[in-house]
Design a protein around this motif. Structure first.
Motif, short mmCIF file in Angstrom:
data_model
loop_
_atom_site.label_atom_id
_atom_site.label_comp_id
_atom_site.label_asym_id
_atom_site.label_seq_id
_atom_site.Cartn_x
_atom_site.Cartn_y
_atom_site.Cartn_z
N PRO A 245 28.00 52.48 64.66
CA PRO A 245 29.16 53.02 63.97
C PRO A 245 29.76 52.02 62.98
O PRO A 245 29.53 50.81 63.09
CB PRO A 245 30.13 53.30 65.12
N GLU A 246 30.54 52.54 62.03
CA GLU A 246 31.25 51.70 61.07
C GLU A 246 32.08 50.65 61.80
O GLU A 246 32.64 50.92 62.86
CB GLU A 246 32.15 52.61 60.23
N ALA A 247 32.16 49.43 61.22
CA ALA A 247 32.78 48.32 61.95
C ALA A 247 33.72 47.52 61.08
O ALA A 247 33.51 47.36 59.86
CB ALA A 247 31.69 47.40 62.51
N LEU A 248 34.77 46.99 61.70
CA LEU A 248 35.67 46.00 61.12
C LEU A 248 35.50 44.71 61.93
O LEU A 248 35.70 44.73 63.15
CB LEU A 248 37.12 46.46 61.19
N ARG A 249 35.13 43.63 61.26
CA ARG A 249 34.91 42.36 61.96
C ARG A 249 35.89 41.33 61.42
O ARG A 249 36.06 41.20 60.20
CB ARG A 249 33.47 41.88 61.76
N ASP A 266 38.67 58.53 68.10
CA ASP A 266 38.07 59.79 67.67
C ASP A 266 37.86 59.79 66.16
O ASP A 266 38.49 59.03 65.42
CB ASP A 266 38.96 60.96 68.09
N ALA A 267 36.98 60.69 65.71
CA ALA A 267 36.58 60.70 64.30
C ALA A 267 37.75 60.99 63.36
O ALA A 267 37.85 60.41 62.28
CB ALA A 267 35.48 61.74 64.09
N ASN A 271 38.98 58.48 60.41
CA ASN A 271 38.95 58.96 59.04
C ASN A 271 40.32 58.84 58.38
O ASN A 271 40.44 58.41 57.23
CB ASN A 271 38.46 60.41 59.01
N ASN A 272 41.37 59.23 59.09
CA ASN A 272 42.72 59.15 58.53
C ASN A 272 43.11 57.71 58.22
O ASN A 272 43.86 57.44 57.28
CB ASN A 272 43.74 59.75 59.50
N ALA A 273 42.62 56.77 59.02
CA ALA A 273 42.99 55.37 58.86
C ALA A 273 42.15 54.62 57.84
O ALA A 273 42.58 53.56 57.35
CB ALA A 273 42.91 54.64 60.22
N THR A 274 40.98 55.14 57.49
CA THR A 274 40.05 54.35 56.67
C THR A 274 39.51 55.05 55.44
O THR A 274 38.92 54.38 54.58
CB THR A 274 38.84 53.89 57.51
#
Length: 469
Positions: A245-249, A266-267, A271-274
């Motif tokens: 999955p998409e990641a923030l490191r 949840d998706a 989605n709303n945050a990114t």
């Protein structure tokens, strides 16, 4: 930092176990020696191969002048127009555009300096990028980093200090009441002069919700080599849309100590945050809920006039490589704290690869039954012990049958360091993330997923797995 829509100031969680996972796959660790030079004025490093620079401010200019207003705007007062009071956090300072609070030092650095007047009132500075479009390209990556020194003050004299380098989702600008759903990414926060850096993602609803607000999804670690206050360090967030999955490191001096992935919420929340751009913020707050969570104490004993010194801020981007995060890095090493795609195994017995309908698409491994296994070489757990394991799994096994998903190190006949049981989840593409505790693990190991059951039928599919502290 955090904005709230009129709710009481948040309190942060207590100090958590530091995460120190050495990561070199994107050149961060290799660059650390340069980025942590004791010099107060270092040019932003040349972007690594495959990366391009899309924003840079080296803060060059005459001493005592303000910031470049083609890059930055000042946020002044005690709130946004019509927004929550005290910036939504309970901090007490008034932000100004005065060069007493925000100025260049003439040596290639920005200084944000909180000051107390004779009546005990505090002023400080908060600047934000004019641009609100910082996000990775589709299938690509973005790196946002600053080299800075936190206010060099500790103990009683540091009580109330709250420096930060962070980002807010573009929809917040002009609205000021849609936090935290539009996303907040805290790359560097510190309070009370403690030798720690915090990073946090805020999202979802407040209070509570899928992102545990107002605390958020965060972690902290001490600064390497020198303390956060006594030396310059480089604070970085890498947003990876090439991973599944998409990641923030989050990194300090090339050390990855916190990772958040889309699989953790949840998706819709993710989605709303990114699914939009962000703007960047630098500020030093005084007082507020975060400092209160660690003793507060902002009073006449707090030292006035100690600046946060920022050498540079830059944003890099890399185009998508088409790998979708399923191919191991060229070195063969894998980050234990990022999602390891199950189909990227280095060897297996009994597994088949198939297209998944899980969030993010891609492939999973399936047809896993008693005695099957998959091997993942060179998994780097770092020097702070991993104590948790979780896997994205699905099962359509019938008749009440079940089995164990096990983790073994360096040999598929070694005793498992952890496992969880799984029965029918509602179908072979009905996915859930299942956690388990493991025996503490450090260092680099070959990881075997093994599958054990008391009956011969296939009982599990695996999309990805990861480890935590």
């Amino acid at each position: 930092m955090s904005e709230s829509s009129g709710t009481p100031p948040r309190r942060r969680r207590s100090l958590r176990r530091a995460l120190v996972a050495l990561v070199g796959t994107l050149g961060l660790a290799a660059a650390a020696a340069t980025l942590t030079s004791p010099s107060a004025n270092a040019s932003a490093p040349t972007p690594p191969t495959g990366w391009s620079q899309v924003f840079l401010d080296d803060f060059t200019g005459a001493a005592g002048t303000g910031v470049n207003t083609s890059n930055w705007q000042y946020a002044t007062g005690t709130s946004y127009p019509g927004g929550p009071a005290n910036w939504g956090t309970g901090e007490v300072e008034t932000m100004t555009n005065s060069t007493s609070n925000v100025s260049l030092d003439g040596n290639g650095n920005l200084r944000i300096t909180p000051l107390r007047d004779s009546a005990g009132r505090w002023t400080s500075g908060r600047i934000e990028t004019n641009r609100t479009d910082f996000q990775p390209p589709s299938g690509g990556r973005m790196r946002v980093e600053a080299r800075l020194q936190m206010p060099n003050v500790t103990g009683t004299a540091a009580e109330g200090y709250w420096p930060a380098f962070w980002m807010l989702g573009a929809p917040y600008r002009g609205n000021y009441h849609n936090w935290p759903s539009v996303g907040e990414l805290d790359i560097m926060e510190n309070v009370q002069g403690l030798n720690r850096v915090w990073s946090t993602m805020h999202c979802g609803t407040n209070p509570g919700g899928p992102c545990n607000e107002t605390t958020g999804i965060g972690n902290s670690t001490p600064c390497p080599n020198t303390t956060c206050q006594s030396g310059f360090h480089t604070y970085t967030m890498e947003w990876d849309r090439s991973a599944t999955p998409e990641a923030l490191r989050f990194f300090v001096d090339g050390v990855n100590y916190h990772t958040v992935t889309a699989a953790q919420v949840d998706a819709t929340t993710w989605n709303n945050a990114t699914n939009h751009g962000f703007f960047i913020i630098l500020n030093v707050a005084m007082g507020g809920a975060f400092t209160d969570a660690f003793g507060g104490g902002l009073d006449g004993d707090t030292r006035s006039g100690v600046p946060m010194v920022v050498d540079y801020v830059q944003v890099l981007q890399a185009a998508g490589g088409g790998g979708g995060g399923t191919t191991p890095p060229p070195t063969g090493n894998r980050d234990a704290y990022a999602a390891v795609q199950a189909e990227s195994h280095d060897g297996q017995s009994g597994a088949v690869t198939e297209t998944t309908t899980d969030t993010g698409g891609g492939q999973n491994i399936g047809s896993l039954a008693n005695g099957d296994w998959a091997l993942y070489r060179g998994v780097d757990f770092g020097s702070t012990a991993a104590r948790q394991f979780s896997a994205r799994v699905a099962s359509g096994v019938a008749g009440g049958a079940s089995g164990l998903v096990e983790v073994r190190l360096d040999s598929r006949t070694a005793a498992p360091v952890g496992s969880f049981a799984l029965a029918n989840t509602g179908g072979w593409q009905s996915w859930r993330t299942v956690p388990a505790n493991i025996t503490p693990v450090t260092g680099t190991h070959d990881v075997y997923l093994t599958f054990t059951s008391g009956q011969p039928a296939d009982f599990v599919n695996v999309n990805w797995f990861t480890f935590g502290h």
